[in-house]
Design a protein around this motif. Structure first.
Motif, short mmCIF file in Angstrom:
data_model
loop_
_atom_site.label_atom_id
_atom_site.label_comp_id
_atom_site.label_asym_id
_atom_site.label_seq_id
_atom_site.Cartn_x
_atom_site.Cartn_y
_atom_site.Cartn_z
N ILE A 88 0.92 -1.15 -0.11
CA ILE A 88 0.16 0.02 0.11
C ILE A 88 1.10 1.78 0.25
O ILE A 88 0.21 2.09 -0.71
CB ILE A 88 -1.50 -0.17 0.83
N GLY A 89 1.76 1.21 0.76
CA GLY A 89 2.69 2.68 0.83
C GLY A 89 3.25 3.14 -0.47
O GLY A 89 3.32 3.61 -0.97
N LEU A 90 3.97 1.49 -1.17
CA LEU A 90 4.89 1.97 -2.37
C LEU A 90 4.07 2.24 -3.09
O LEU A 90 4.13 3.03 -4.23
CB LEU A 90 5.23 0.70 -2.68
N ASP A 91 2.52 1.81 -3.57
CA ASP A 91 1.43 2.34 -3.97
C ASP A 91 1.15 3.85 -3.85
O ASP A 91 1.19 4.46 -5.52
CB ASP A 91 0.38 2.31 -3.52
N LEU A 92 0.79 4.40 -2.80
CA LEU A 92 1.46 5.61 -2.53
C LEU A 92 2.16 6.89 -3.14
O LEU A 92 1.99 7.39 -3.16
CB LEU A 92 1.16 6.03 -1.64
N ILE A 93 3.16 5.85 -2.61
CA ILE A 93 4.39 6.78 -3.40
C ILE A 93 4.33 6.85 -5.14
O ILE A 93 4.56 8.24 -5.59
CB ILE A 93 6.03 6.07 -2.84
N ARG A 94 4.08 5.65 -5.60
CA ARG A 94 4.48 5.74 -6.74
C ARG A 94 3.55 6.04 -8.11
O ARG A 94 3.38 7.08 -8.64
CB ARG A 94 4.36 4.28 -7.52
N GLU A 95 2.09 6.29 -7.03
CA GLU A 95 0.65 7.30 -7.34
C GLU A 95 1.12 8.67 -7.36
O GLU A 95 -0.47 9.29 -7.76
CB GLU A 95 -0.67 6.87 -6.85
N GLU A 96 1.65 9.04 -6.68
CA GLU A 96 2.10 10.01 -5.43
C GLU A 96 0.71 11.07 -4.77
O GLU A 96 0.38 12.26 -5.35
CB GLU A 96 2.69 11.20 -6.74
N THR A 97 0.24 10.22 -4.66
CA THR A 97 -1.43 10.07 -3.86
C THR A 97 -1.45 9.69 -2.40
O THR A 97 -1.08 8.90 -2.31
CB THR A 97 -2.01 10.23 -4.56
N ALA A 98 -2.44 10.50 -1.28
CA ALA A 98 -2.40 10.41 -0.67
C ALA A 98 -3.81 9.47 0.26
O ALA A 98 -4.65 9.36 -0.71
CB ALA A 98 -2.78 11.61 1.08
N LEU A 99 -3.48 8.43 0.69
CA LEU A 99 -4.69 7.48 1.10
C LEU A 99 -5.81 8.46 2.24
O LEU A 99 -5.66 9.02 3.20
CB LEU A 99 -3.80 6.15 2.12
N LEU A 100 -7.08 9.15 1.53
CA LEU A 100 -7.95 9.74 2.30
C LEU A 100 -8.76 8.85 3.15
O LEU A 100 -8.86 7.78 2.66
CB LEU A 100 -8.46 10.33 1.48
N ARG A 101 -9.62 9.46 4.23
CA ARG A 101 -10.83 8.74 5.43
C ARG A 101 -11.52 8.73 4.92
O ARG A 101 -12.02 9.21 3.33
CB ARG A 101 -11.37 9.90 6.01
N GLY A 102 -12.02 7.16 4.39
CA GLY A 102 -12.87 6.69 3.37
C GLY A 102 -12.53 6.02 2.86
O GLY A 102 -13.10 5.57 1.43
N ASP A 103 -11.30 5.74 1.98
CA ASP A 103 -10.59 4.98 1.32
C ASP A 103 -11.45 3.47 1.46
O ASP A 103 -10.88 3.36 2.65
CB ASP A 103 -9.11 5.86 0.74
N VAL A 104 -10.78 2.92 0.04
CA VAL A 104 -11.15 0.97 0.57
C VAL A 104 -9.76 1.26 -0.36
O VAL A 104 -9.47 1.29 -1.65
CB VAL A 104 -12.27 0.77 -0.19
N VAL A 105 -8.69 0.25 0.12
CA VAL A 105 -7.80 -0.66 -0.71
C VAL A 105 -8.30 -1.96 -0.59
O VAL A 105 -8.25 -2.31 0.32
CB VAL A 105 -6.48 -0.28 -0.44
N GLY A 106 -7.30 -2.79 -1.44
CA GLY A 106 -8.05 -3.78 -1.65
C GLY A 106 -8.58 -4.22 -3.02
O GLY A 106 -8.91 -4.05 -3.43
N PRO A 107 -9.02 -5.99 -2.24
CA PRO A 107 -9.13 -6.85 -1.42
C PRO A 107 -7.61 -7.42 -2.07
O PRO A 107 -6.50 -7.95 -2.63
CB PRO A 107 -9.99 -7.57 -2.20
N PHE A 108 -7.25 -7.98 -0.79
CA PHE A 108 -5.86 -8.50 -0.85
C PHE A 108 -6.10 -10.61 -0.41
O PHE A 108 -4.75 -10.82 0.38
CB PHE A 108 -4.52 -8.24 0.67
N GLY A 109 -6.59 -10.54 -0.53
CA GLY A 109 -7.37 -11.45 0.05
C GLY A 109 -7.64 -12.00 1.73
O GLY A 109 -7.56 -10.82 2.15
N PRO A 110 -8.10 -13.03 2.30
CA PRO A 110 -8.67 -13.31 3.45
C PRO A 110 -7.85 -12.65 4.38
O PRO A 110 -6.24 -13.11 4.33
CB PRO A 110 -8.63 -14.77 3.52
#
Length: 193
Positions: A88-110
């Motif tokens: 997740i952190g690498l994706d944020l750096i690569r996309e140059e965007t912060a993770l904001l309240r209400g954002d959903v990331v995944g799915p990553f599996g159970p």
């Protein structure tokens, strides 16, 4: 107060740390596992150093310096959480965007064997006092505040609900239904279609 002191004051001592991706490459930030803190029986995985990267907000001109955290029952703490935080952190750096309240990331599996929770909902860490959510500039020479973002495990139906109805409605439902957000085997919230 510096970041490590701030984290250990609430989350407990750092027990383990990861500075390399499973493929062996060095990471631009670390992941730490804390335990024995103010929430008995809960271990927390948290990025350390992601906040050194200025991440633009998608909804304002503000930049965000943030660390991400996942809190799980200590008996289920031997899971994929360090790698998930790294990805997740690498994706944020690569996309140059912060993770904001209400954002959903995944799915990553159970999240654990037999769990229906497979994604994460970004929120403020309400399981601690109000002062925990932001680390003020401090004695470590840092000139910017650090926002702590709690990643709450959620199910596919909950993720779909956030997409359709937004984070305000989802948080209202969480408040009404009051699930144990640390329980990786909890039932889905009962949500309108």
């Amino acid at each position: 107060m510096n970041l490590i002191d701030h984290l250990e004051d609430r989350l407990g001592r750092i027990m383990h740390g990861w500075s390399r991706h499973p493929n062996g490459r060095p990471m631009p930030f670390k992941v730490a596992e804390c335990g024995g803190g103010r929430l008995p029986g809960i271990n927390t995985y948290v990025t350390v150093g992601l906040s050194e990267t200025h991440l633009p907000s998608r909804v304002s001109d503000k930049g965000v310096h943030q660390e991400l955290m996942i809190a799980v029952p200590a008996e289920l703490a031997d899971g994929p959480y360090p790698v998930i935080l790294q990805e997740i952190g690498l994706d944020l750096i690569r996309e140059e965007t912060a993770l904001l309240r209400g954002d959903v990331v995944g799915p990553f599996g159970p999240m654990a064997e037999g769990s229906g929770l497979e994604s994460f909902y970004a929120s403020i860490p309400v399981h601690h006092d109000d002062r925990f959510a932001e680390v003020e500039p401090g004695a470590d020479g840092r000139e910017f505040p650090i926002v702590l973002t709690w990643l709450i495990p959620i199910s596919r139906s909950e993720s779909d609900f956030v997409s359709r109805h937004g984070w305000d409605d989802f948080e209202s439902e969480m408040e009404k239904q009051d699930p144990d957000l640390f329980d990786l085997h909890r039932a889905d919230l009962v949500l309108k279609p």
